[in-house]
Design an enzyme around this catalytic site. Structure first.
Site, PDB file in Angstrom:
ATOM      1  CG  HIS A  42      74.293  18.129  72.119  1.00  0.00           C
ATOM      2  ND1 HIS A  42      75.013  17.077  72.624  1.00  0.00           N
ATOM      3  CD2 HIS A  42      73.026  17.974  72.600  1.00  0.00           C
ATOM      4  CE1 HIS A  42      74.225  16.324  73.384  1.00  0.00           C
ATOM      5  NE2 HIS A  42      73.024  16.851  73.385  1.00  0.00           N
ATOM      6  CB  CYS A  43      70.788  17.231  67.386  1.00  0.00           C
ATOM      7  SG  CYS A  43      69.088  17.365  66.825  1.00  0.00           S
TER       8      CYS A  43
END
Lengths: 139, 398
Positions: B205-206
């Site tokens: 998850h960025c």
């Protein structure tokens, strides 16, 4: 007046991950459909679906060309044209409809497109129609 | 009792929704009105007050949707706006103050190349941030019940196992059951706790991109960080060149230059490093998730290898970056239709066999899944949609 009740049950065919993350469904015949449809017909349907998905996800010359063209145009080209995957999905929809018309609907079954189930399952909906006659009205 | 026959009805097949609230409801309605009823309790036919809701409005994950479901992002987007500001501000200062000098004294190709890089970076960033990363839709209640039955049938008195083992290319892979999504996760999928979704080929998850990075947007993410590396190095190099050539150090120039140099310096080290890391991941066909957990690292006494790798760096790269792009599985913009089977007595006026024949299907619109541009408008005929209507067991099909 004739009253009818319909009961709907669902039978699911799960994904087969033995070949990795490629979309593939199990060809094992579900026991619930034993006296509803012939084994060979169902296996043929699932095998055809599997081969279509393999074709959609095939990594080869055409997909590389499509990928490079898309990257070069910053993916804007997908606003104008369908991806190969989408074209194959359309073909699969048509095939499922044809199978429903020819094979499954006459047997009181309905095959749903796996894309509507997030590609998790191929589901068969069993329509079991019971007609309860309250008068002697002939059908 | 009639049996299932191959009868063909005389007229077009109609679908009647039976109202369970009032006994006076008997007028037939098409299934498009059933779609309009959406997830509300079955309403009387003729009640058409509510506008149809789209599926993104009832999406169970923790995502945000914009532009009527066309754009999909995570809930926390603050860091994404910071990314945008940093890129636009630094590039803006470069184009406004350094490019005029460089274009006239060195070459006009410099701002041109810079502009192309900047547009590519922004395009890839927006594409990575706004697209569906490959979210797996949650199981329908029927599927969940079927899976529960299968799981319970295998166990005895102990709690039944919630994992399945699969042999992929000679390597045993464990598929875990997701309690939130009620599915056995496909290989390489993982549940993102921030977005509360299972994502196919979950990488990470960025927060900088404001979205998960998964199967559908990994290539955009990779091209974003790669092109950003080039842009950062480009700006860094030419800002230094400009300063060296002009040797002008008034206060504004100094401030601006320091800002650009500092941003670029830290970006170069972090972004270039990240690009290098992801290049390694792509060439070995691993995800960040697998690398961090050491899933395919060589363990003592165990023959552990990555079963997804094609064995060839070039093939791995081409597959990850130029392979086919699968469509979204969650159909954000589809209209909600009732999909729950019920049993109900039905009255039949004309009589007939207990089957339906698809040869004379009535055309109407029901919101099923139709990828991308294939979305049906109102009134477009779709025989497949008619089958969806038949799933609702309260339909009389004569």
């Amino acid at each position: 007046m004739q009253r009818t009740a319909s009961l709907v049950t669902k039978v699911f065919i799960q994904r087969d991950y033995s070949e990795g993350t490629v979309c593939r469904f199990q060809t094992k015949f579900p026991a619930e459909l034993d006296n509803r449809v012939e084994r060979a017909l169902l296996e043929q349907t699932v095998k055809t679906l599997n081969s279509c998905y393999v074709e959609a996800e095939k990594v080869g010359g055409q997909s590389y060309l499509e990928g490079c063209l898309a990257c070069a145009t910053a993916y804007i080209v997908f606003l104008c044209m369908e991806t190969r995957y989408e074209k194959v999905l359309k073909k699969i929809s048509g095939y499922i409809q044809e199978q429903n018309e020819k094979i499954y609907a006459p047997r009181g079954l309905l095959l749903t497109d796996p894309i509507e189930r997030g590609m998790r399952v191929v589901s068969f909906i069993q329509l079991l129609l019971h007609s309860l006659r309250t008068t002697n009205t002939s059908v | 009792m009639s049996q299932i026959q191959h009868a063909v009805p005389d007229g077009p097949i109609r679908y009647t929704q039976i109202c369970t609230r009032s006994s006076s409801c008997s007028s037939p309605q098409t299934s498009s009105s059933a779609a309009a009823a959406g997830t509300e309790p079955p309403s009387c036919p003729g009640h058409r007050g509510r506008t149809p809701r789209r599926k993104w409005q009832v999406f169970p994950g923790r995502n945000r949707f914009y532009c009527d479901g066309r754009v999909m992002m995570a809930r926390q987007t603050g860091v994404f706006y910071l990314t945008l500001v940093l890129i636009i501000l630094t590039s803006g200062l470069f184009f406004a103050f350094d490019c005029p000098y460089l274009a006239s004294n060195l070459s006009p190709a410099i701002p041109a190349v810079g502009a192309v890089l900047f547009i590519f970076v922004m395009g890839m960033l927006l594409r990575a941030s706004f697209s569906d990363p490959g979210v797996l839709p949650r199981a329908t209640p029927d599927e969940a019940a079927d899976l529960e039955r299968q799981i319970d049938s295998t166990g005895c008195s102990k709690p039944p196992p919630r994992t399945r083992e699969v042999l992929i290319n000679g390597q045993t892979v464990k598929l875990k059951y997701c309690f939130t999504c009620k599915i056995f996760r496909p290989p390489r999928a993982s549940h993102c706790s921030l977005c509360d979704n299972c994502v196919e080929r979950f990488d990470h998850h960025c927060p900088w991109v404001g979205n998960c990075v998964g199967r559908r947007n990994y290539r955009f993410f990779y091209f974003f960080i790669l092109s950003l590396s080039f842009l950062t190095i480009f700006i860094f190099a030419f800002v230094i060149t400009h300063v060296v050539l002009t040797s002008m150090f008034d206060s504004f120039t100094a401030l601006r230059t320091i800002l650009e140099v500092v941003v670029c310096f830290f970006s170069v080290w972090s972004i270039v490093g990240l690009s290098g890391f992801h290049t390694y991941l792509i060439s070995s066909n691993q995800t960040t998730n697998e690398d961090i957990k050491g899933t395919w690292s060589r363990k003592e006494g165990k023959d552990n290898y990555n079963p997804y790798s094609y064995g060839n760096v070039l093939t791995n790269c081409c597959t990850a970056l130029c392979g086919p792009l699968p469509p979204s599985l969650i159909d954000r913009r589809g209209l909600i239709q009732a999909d729950t089977p019920q049993t109900a007595p039905q009255s039949n006026g004309t009589g007939g066999g207990g089957s339906y024949a698809p040869t004379q299907l009535h055309s109407h619109m029901v919101g099923g899944y139709h990828p991308g541009r294939l979305q049906h408008g109102g009134g477009t005929s779709c025989q497949l949609c008619c089958f969806h209507a038949a799933k609702i067991s309260v339909c009389t099909v004569w």
